[in-house]
Design an enzyme around this catalytic site. Structure first.
Site, PDB file in Angstrom:
ATOM      1  N   ARG A   1     -68.112 119.296  49.730  1.00 30.26           N
ATOM      2  CA  ARG A   1     -68.833 119.503  48.467  1.00 30.26           C
ATOM      3  C   ARG A   1     -67.957 120.204  47.437  1.00 30.26           C
ATOM      4  O   ARG A   1     -68.143 120.045  46.236  1.00 30.26           O
ATOM      5  CB  ARG A   1     -70.136 120.263  48.731  1.00 30.26           C
ATOM      6  CG  ARG A   1     -69.961 121.639  49.288  1.00 30.26           C
ATOM      7  CD  ARG A   1     -71.225 122.180  49.952  1.00 30.26           C
ATOM      8  NE  ARG A   1     -71.428 121.607  51.282  1.00 30.26           N
ATOM      9  CZ  ARG A   1     -72.493 121.859  52.040  1.00 30.26           C
ATOM     10  NH1 ARG A   1     -73.465 122.652  51.595  1.00 30.26           N
ATOM     11  NH2 ARG A   1     -72.590 121.331  53.227  1.00 30.26           N
TER      12      ARG A   1
ATOM     13  N   LYS B   1     -64.037 124.310  63.533  1.00 33.06           N
ATOM     14  CA  LYS B   1     -64.981 123.463  64.270  1.00 33.06           C
ATOM     15  C   LYS B   1     -64.756 123.630  65.767  1.00 33.06           C
ATOM     16  O   LYS B   1     -63.643 123.932  66.203  1.00 33.06           O
ATOM     17  CB  LYS B   1     -64.733 121.978  63.927  1.00 33.06           C
ATOM     18  CG  LYS B   1     -65.267 121.545  62.581  1.00 33.06           C
ATOM     19  CD  LYS B   1     -65.062 120.050  62.406  1.00 33.06           C
ATOM     20  CE  LYS B   1     -65.592 119.588  61.063  1.00 33.06           C
ATOM     21  NZ  LYS B   1     -67.040 119.808  60.876  1.00 33.06           N
TER      22      LYS B   1
HETATM   23  N1  BES Z   1     -67.023 116.522  57.651  1.00 30.05           N
HETATM   24  C1  BES Z   1     -68.098 117.339  58.033  1.00 30.05           C
HETATM   25  C2  BES Z   1     -69.394 116.567  58.276  1.00 30.05           C
HETATM   26  C3  BES Z   1     -69.401 115.591  59.417  1.00 30.05           C
HETATM   27  C4  BES Z   1     -69.968 115.922  60.615  1.00 30.05           C
HETATM   28  C5  BES Z   1     -68.921 114.318  59.252  1.00 30.05           C
HETATM   29  C6  BES Z   1     -70.017 115.014  61.644  1.00 30.05           C
HETATM   30  C7  BES Z   1     -68.953 113.397  60.279  1.00 30.05           C
HETATM   31  C8  BES Z   1     -69.508 113.739  61.477  1.00 30.05           C
HETATM   32  C9  BES Z   1     -68.363 118.363  56.945  1.00 30.05           C
HETATM   33  O1  BES Z   1     -67.258 118.791  56.232  1.00 30.05           O
HETATM   34  C10 BES Z   1     -68.931 119.572  57.610  1.00 30.05           C
HETATM   35  O2  BES Z   1     -68.238 120.155  58.382  1.00 30.05           O
HETATM   36  N2  BES Z   1     -70.179 119.912  57.300  1.00 30.05           N
HETATM   37  C11 BES Z   1     -70.796 121.035  57.882  1.00 30.05           C
HETATM   38  C12 BES Z   1     -71.580 121.731  56.802  1.00 30.05           C
HETATM   39  C13 BES Z   1     -72.101 123.082  57.223  1.00 30.05           C
HETATM   40  C14 BES Z   1     -70.944 124.031  57.468  1.00 30.05           C
HETATM   41  C15 BES Z   1     -72.985 123.589  56.132  1.00 30.05           C
HETATM   42  C16 BES Z   1     -71.725 120.562  58.994  1.00 30.05           C
HETATM   43  O3  BES Z   1     -72.326 119.500  58.862  1.00 30.05           O
HETATM   44  O4  BES Z   1     -71.788 121.236  60.015  1.00 30.05           O
HETATM   45 MN    MN Z   2     -66.244 120.353  57.177  1.00 26.56          MN
END
Ligand code: BES
Ligand code: MN
Ligand code: ZN
Length: 496
Positions: A350, A276
Site C-alpha cells: 500500500r 514473514k
Molecule cells: N504480499 C503480501 C500479501 C500476500 C499474502 C500476497 C499472501 C500473497 C499471498 C503483503 O505485502 C502483506 O504482507 N500483507 C500483510 C498485511 C498485514 C501486515 C496488514 C498480510 O496480509 O499479512
Molecule cells: Mn508484505
C-alpha cells in the site's frame, strides 16, 4: 506458439493432431463429421456406435489415423449439450493438454465441428485460441536435466464454413489476450533473484518499446525530487534500487480521458523488519503480480490497438530487512503530502501504491484501477478463485465488473463503508499502514483509496488469484496471469 487461420480441407492438412468436436448424445456422424467418417473409412461411425465418444464436455479421445489421413491423429473432444463461448475455451484448453501429452507440434482445430450452436465464428475462434494458449502454457524453469516440457509450436484454425474475416479477427483478439496473460505468468514465475525491481522495469519497457508506447523510468533521484516517501521507504532496506515505470498507451489524439492502471511491483516480499514466517515465503516471488497484470494488459493493448488512452504506473521495489530498512513506528511522507505511520513493515504494498496512485493522477489519469497482491486476508475472505474489489465509485466499479464477466474472471466487491476508514487513522500521522486484524483487505484497499481521493477508483486485490497451488483447466501451478484480460477488456471497452 504461432497461431494461423487456414481454409484447408481436413484431408489436405498435415498437422500432428486435428481436434474435432463431438456433441453429447451423437449416435452417428452428422454434418461436417460425415466427410471425416468417410476419410476414416467408417471408424468414426464405429466409435460413436460403440459409445467410445461420450461427447461429454471436455472428454477427450485420441484416435490414430494410421495413414487414412495426412493428420497422424484426430482428437475427438466432447462439447456437451450446449456449446457456449466458455465451453469452447475449456474444450480448447483440454485439447491442447492432450496434444501436449502426445508431443504434438502442430495442432489444428476443425472449427466447423467446434463452433456450433449459438457462438459466432469470431467468438468461437477467440475462445479456442485463448483456451489453447492459456491451457498450453508451461514455465520452463532452470533444471539442467530434460523435463517433460513439450510445447505446441503451431495451432491452426481450419474452417471452410466460417466467415473468414470474423475468424481472423477472433484469432487476433484471443491471441492478444492470451499472450498478455502468459507474459504476466512468466514474470510472476520468475524467481526474485532473476527478476529484481530493475528486471520488472525492463520487462515493462520492453513491451512499451515493442509497441511504440511512450515511457519513462524514474530512478531514486527522481523519486527524491517528487518526495515519494512510500516507495523510497519500502526500498531503503534493500540493495536493489527502486524503479517506477510510467507508460502511456495513446489510442486517441488528445490525452484528456485517461484510464490509469497502477500495479504493485514488489519483486520479493520478506516482510522487512516485521519479517514473514519462513514457511511459504518463497511464494513471495509473486508479489509483483499486480505489476505483471499491468504489463500483460499493455501487451494485449499493443496488439488490440483500441482507441483509448491508458496510463500504466508500476512502482517496483524489494522489501528486505536490514540496517537501513523501515522500522515499525517510523513516519514517512508520501508524494501526496500525506504522512503515514508505519506499524508493520510487511504492509509495504500500500505504501508503494500510494505514490503510484499519486503519480498516476499527476500524469493525467482520471480513472484509476490499482491491482496488487495486497493482503493475505483476501484469501481468508474469498479463497483462491475470486479477486477482491474495493471502490469509491459505483459506476466505475460496474464497468470493471462487466469487463471481468466478459473475461470470465471472478471478482467480488467488499464493502467500503466509512467506519472502516477509522481503522487506518493514526494518532501521530494522517494514516497508519495497518488497520488491525479485522477486515484487513478492506482497510488495505481504503488506504490506497485515500490517495485516489476524488478520482473514480477501483482496487483489485489479487493475492488469492494470481498464484495457483493447484492446476486448473487454464493454468498450471504458479502464476495465473489473473486480471490481465479484465484490464485489457476494460480498456478496449472504452474505445471510441
Ligand atoms: N504480499 C503480501 C500479501 C500476500 C499474502 C500476497 C499472501 C500473497 C499471498 C503483503 O505485502 C502483506 O504482507 N500483507 C500483510 C498485511 C498485514 C501486515 C496488514 C498480510 O496480509 O499479512
Ligand atoms: Mn508484505
Ligand atoms: Zn507484499
Amino acid at each position: 506458439m504461432q497461431v494461423k487461420v487456414s481454409t484447408n480441407k481436413w484431408n489436405e492438412l498435415t498437422a500432428d493432431c486435428l481436434v474435432v468436436g463431438v456433441k453429447q448424445g451423437l449416435k452417428q456422424p452428422k454434418g461436417v463429421l460425415v466427410q471425416l467418417d468417410q476419410m476414416l473409412e467408417g471408424q468414426l461411425a464405429s466409435l460413436l456406435a460403440e459409445g467410445d465418444l461420450s461427447g461429454k464436455k471436455k472428454d477427450t479421445f485420441m484416435h490414430y489415423t494410421f495413414g487414412k489421413m495426412n493428420c497422424k491423429r484426430v482428437l475427438f473432444v466432447g462439447l456437451g449439450e450446449q456449446v457456449t463461448y466458455e465451453t469452447l475455451r475449456a474444450v480448447a484448453a483440454r485439447s491442447i493438454r492432450a496434444a501436449i501429452k502426445s508431443e504434438c507440434v502442430h495442432v489444428a482445430f476443425a472449427l466447423d465441428s467446434l463452433v456450433v450452436g449459438e457462438v459466432s465464428s469470431g467468438e468461437g475462434a477467440h475462445a479456442i485460441v485463448e483456451g489453447a494458449m492459456l491451457g498450453g502454457y508451461r514455465y520452463k524453469g532452470f533444471a539442467q536435466e530434460e523435463r517433460d516440457f513439450h510445447q505446441v509450436g503451431t495451432i491452426s484454425l481450419v474452417s471452410q464454413e466460417g466467415d473468414l474475416a470474423e475468424v481472423e479477427q477472433g484469432r487476433m483478439i484471443g491471441e492478444a489476450l492470451a499472450a498478455g496473460t502468459n507474459l504476466a505468468r512468466e514474470l510472476v514465475n520468475t524467481p526474485g533473484n532473476l527478476l529484481t525491481p530493475t528486471g520488472i522495469a525492463e520487462a515493462a519497457v520492453d513491451v512499451a518499446k515493442q509497441y511504440g508506447m511512450e515511457y519513462e523510468v524514474l530512478e531514486r533521484e527522481d523519486m527524491l525530487k517528487y518526495g515519494m516517501g512510500g516507495l523510497l521507504g519500502v526500498a531503503q532496506g534493500s540493495a536493489e534500487p527502486p524503479k517506477l515505470v510510467a507508460i502511456k498507451y495513446k489510442g486517441r489524439q488528445t490525452w484528456d480521458d485517461v484510464l490509469g492502471f497502477v500495479g504493485k511491483g514488489i519483486s520479493f516480499d520478506t516482510g522487512g523488519i516485521s519479517l514473514k514466517p519462513r514457511e511459504g515465503m518463497e511464494e513471495m516471488i509473486g508479489d509483483m503480480g499486480g505489476a505483471a497484470a499491468v504489463i500483460g494488459s499493455l501487451e494485449a493493448l499493443g496488439r488490440l490497438k483500441p482507441e483509448v488512452n491508458v496510463l500504466a504506473v508500476i512502482p517496483c521495489a524489494e522489501n528486505m530487512p536490514s540496517g537501513t530498512a523501515l522500522k515499525p513506528g517510523d513516519v514517512i511522507t508520501t508524494m501526496s503530502g500525506k504522512t503515514v505511520e508505519i506499524l508493520n513493515t510487511d504492509a509495504e504494498g500500500r505504501l508503494i501504491l500510494a505514490d503510484g496512485v499519486t503519480y498516476a493522477k499527476k500524469m493525467g489519469a482520471n480513472y484509476i484501477v490499482d491491482i496488487a497482491t495486497l493482503t493475505g486476508a483476501v484469501l481468508v475472505a474469498l479463497g483462491t478463485c475470486t479477486t477482491g474489489v474495493v471502490t469509491n465509485n459505483e459506476e466505475f466499479v460496474e464497468e470493471v465488473m462487466e469487463a471481468a464477466a466478459e473475461a470470465g474472471e471472478a471478482v467480488w466487491r467488499l464493502p467500503a463503508f466509512d467506519p472502516y476508514k477509522e481503522q487506518i487513522k493514526s494518532k501521530v500521522a494522517d494514516l497508519k499502514n495497518t488497520g488491525g486484524r479485522y477486515a484487513g483487505s478492506i482497510t488495505a484497499g481504503l488506504f490506497v483509496g485515500a490517495f485516489a481521493e476524488e478520482t473514480p477508483w477501483v482496487h483489485l486485490d489479487i493475492a488469492g488469484t494470481s498464484w495457483a497451488e493447484k492446476e486448473t483447466d487454464y493454468s498450471p501451478t504458479g502464476g495465473t496471469g489473473a486480471m490481465v484480460r479484465t484490464l485489457a477488456l476494460l480498456a478496449a471497452g472504452r474505445a471510441e
